[in-house]
Design a protein around this motif. Structure first.
Motif, PDB file in Angstrom:
ATOM      1  N   GLU B  49      17.911  18.994   8.952  1.00  0.00           N
ATOM      2  CA  GLU B  49      18.992  20.050   8.960  1.00  0.00           C
ATOM      3  C   GLU B  49      19.246  20.603  10.339  1.00  0.00           C
ATOM      4  N   LEU B  50      18.579  20.376  11.446  1.00  0.00           N
ATOM      5  CA  LEU B  50      18.948  20.655  12.852  1.00  0.00           C
ATOM      6  C   LEU B  50      20.090  19.958  13.360  1.00  0.00           C
ATOM      7  N   ARG B  52      22.232  18.479  11.284  1.00  0.00           N
ATOM      8  CA  ARG B  52      23.626  18.648  10.501  1.00  0.00           C
ATOM      9  C   ARG B  52      24.417  20.342  10.724  1.00  0.00           C
ATOM     10  N   ILE B  53      23.646  20.922  11.419  1.00  0.00           N
ATOM     11  CA  ILE B  53      24.132  22.367  11.746  1.00  0.00           C
ATOM     12  C   ILE B  53      25.570  21.962  12.642  1.00  0.00           C
ATOM     13  N   PRO B  54      26.543  22.450  11.855  1.00  0.00           N
ATOM     14  CA  PRO B  54      27.718  22.345  12.624  1.00  0.00           C
ATOM     15  C   PRO B  54      27.957  23.208  13.816  1.00  0.00           C
ATOM     16  N   ALA B  55      28.860  23.018  14.721  1.00  0.00           N
ATOM     17  CA  ALA B  55      29.067  23.680  15.800  1.00  0.00           C
ATOM     18  C   ALA B  55      29.943  25.077  15.446  1.00  0.00           C
ATOM     19  N   VAL B  56      29.611  26.193  16.195  1.00  0.00           N
ATOM     20  CA  VAL B  56      30.317  27.599  15.922  1.00  0.00           C
ATOM     21  C   VAL B  56      31.342  27.518  16.894  1.00  0.00           C
ATOM     22  N   GLU B  57      32.476  27.772  16.340  1.00  0.00           N
ATOM     23  CA  GLU B  57      33.567  27.447  16.918  1.00  0.00           C
ATOM     24  C   GLU B  57      34.109  29.130  17.275  1.00  0.00           C
ATOM     25  N   PRO B  58      34.589  29.221  18.585  1.00  0.00           N
ATOM     26  CA  PRO B  58      35.012  30.677  18.893  1.00  0.00           C
ATOM     27  C   PRO B  58      36.333  31.068  18.002  1.00  0.00           C
ATOM     28  N   LYS B  59      36.394  32.387  18.111  1.00  0.00           N
ATOM     29  CA  LYS B  59      37.454  33.128  17.638  1.00  0.00           C
ATOM     30  C   LYS B  59      38.797  32.229  17.974  1.00  0.00           C
ATOM     31  N   PHE B  62      40.125  33.738  21.479  1.00  0.00           N
ATOM     32  CA  PHE B  62      39.176  33.861  22.149  1.00  0.00           C
ATOM     33  C   PHE B  62      39.311  32.969  23.514  1.00  0.00           C
ATOM     34  N   ILE B  63      39.544  31.484  23.680  1.00  0.00           N
ATOM     35  CA  ILE B  63      39.843  30.840  24.622  1.00  0.00           C
ATOM     36  C   ILE B  63      40.921  31.216  25.456  1.00  0.00           C
ATOM     37  N   LEU B  66      40.239  34.134  27.480  1.00  0.00           N
ATOM     38  CA  LEU B  66      39.370  33.627  28.566  1.00  0.00           C
ATOM     39  C   LEU B  66      40.183  33.442  29.642  1.00  0.00           C
ATOM     40  N   LYS B  67      41.249  32.800  29.243  1.00  0.00           N
ATOM     41  CA  LYS B  67      42.247  32.056  30.373  1.00  0.00           C
ATOM     42  C   LYS B  67      42.793  33.479  30.955  1.00  0.00           C
TER      43      LYS B  67
END
Lengths: 174, 143
Positions: B49-50, B52-59, B62-63, B66-67
């Motif tokens: 399960e660990l 398989r957990i997908p990455a969390v994308e920022p909104k 957001f990026i 940030l710039k």
């Protein structure tokens, strides 16, 4: 000074840093603030970056430190599961007949993510770096400046605690 | 094989992120020890399960924010600095002025110091007034 384009760093690392901070801190608001802190530190520190370490190692180090600082400020509220409390779980669950282990549904996955944020700072950092950031022992050891044995111990203890937290949660539902 | 050793080796196996089967000796212990059998089942399930957990994308924005944050922060750093040529010229003119003053004034050290301070003060005041014409922002050359 090494010529590094900061905008390229954001493009390359922002999503990974955000993912790490989210896993460590447990919510989007804190993750966004922490990510901004990380890139602010990167921006301020770039002029002094001499290339002694890999750029990615340096960035991960800053990320880990920002998260650990935030966690330590909230330690009374978000880290209720210390070693002593979890040791007690040994007595409760190690002697029980375990139910069927089905951790595949989405609710279980969300619980798992929540539990990771409840581990100790070091354990959650190592778990997050190993499973979500795709880093190996050597890289984690360099980033956190820990011997590889300590990294292994933190990883094993983190897994063990996650397993016990799940047992506790399952036990409550029965 | 004792349980603690078995569990330690299981963790080592998981650390390699491999799907390799348990070794013969581990398999033997797994089959004979109910506790370790349950332990293995739960730990393997957790590990999978660990993984398989997908990455969390920022909104989505957001990026970009940030710039923009970085650009805004740098624009706010309105640090004026002397253009290099002007800086050199000002230094030589100040030194020359001091030398001239020293030659033409009576050999009175106190008066000399007072005039020196006055000269430097006047030079600083004048340079501040003329700053936009002779000084540049960091990273930009004016004119």
């Amino acid at each position: 000074m090494i010529d590094i384009n900061f905008q390229n760093i954001i493009d390359t690392f922002a999503a990974q840093v955000y993912n790490h901070t989210y896993r460590m801190l447990g919510n989007r608001e804190d993750a966004e603030e922490a990510t901004q802190d990380v890139f602010l530190k990167i921006s301020n520190g770039l002029k002094n970056f001499r290339g002694d370490a890999k750029l990615s190692t340096w960035i991960w180090r800053i990320t880990a430190n920002v998260c650990l600082t935030r966690i330590s400020k909230k330690s009374g509220k978000t880290r209720p599961f210390n070693d002593d409390e979890l040791e007690d779980l040994n007595d409760v669950y190690d002697n029980q007949i375990n139910p069927e282990w089905n951790l595949i549904i989405q609710e279980e996955r969300e619980k798992l993510i929540h539990f990771i944020s409840k581990l100790s700072a070091r354990e959650s950092t190592v778990i997050t770096m190993f499973y979500f950031d795709g880093l190996d022992y050597n890289e984690i050891s360099n980033i956190l400046d820990l011997p590889m044995g300590s990294v292994a111990t933190a990883l094993h203890r983190g897994r063990e605690k996650l397993r016990k937290l799940f047992l506790l949660e399952e036990g409550k539902e029965i | 094989m004792i349980c603690t050793e078995y569990q330690k080796q299981l963790h080592n196996l998981l650390d390699n992120k491999s799907d390799a089967p348990l070794s013969d000796i581990m398999q033997e212990h797994n089959e004979s020890c109910r506790r370790c059998y349950d332990y293995t089942t739960s730990m393997l399930s957790l590990h999978r399960e660990l993984m398989r957990i997908p990455a969390v994308e920022p909104k989505a924005d957001f990026i970009e924010k940030l710039k923009l944050l970085e650009i805004t922060r740098k624009e706010k750093q309105l640090i004026f600095s002397w253009k290099p040529d002007v800086r050199r010229a000002a230094l030589f003119i100040s030194l020359a002025g001091l030398v001239l003053i020293a030659q033409w004034l009576p050999t009175n050290f106190t008066i000399f110091i007072n005039f020196s301070i006055l000269t430097i003060g006047l030079a600083s005041f004048i340079s501040t007034m003329l700053k936009p014409f002779f000084f540049e922002r960091n990273g930009n050359t004016a004119g």
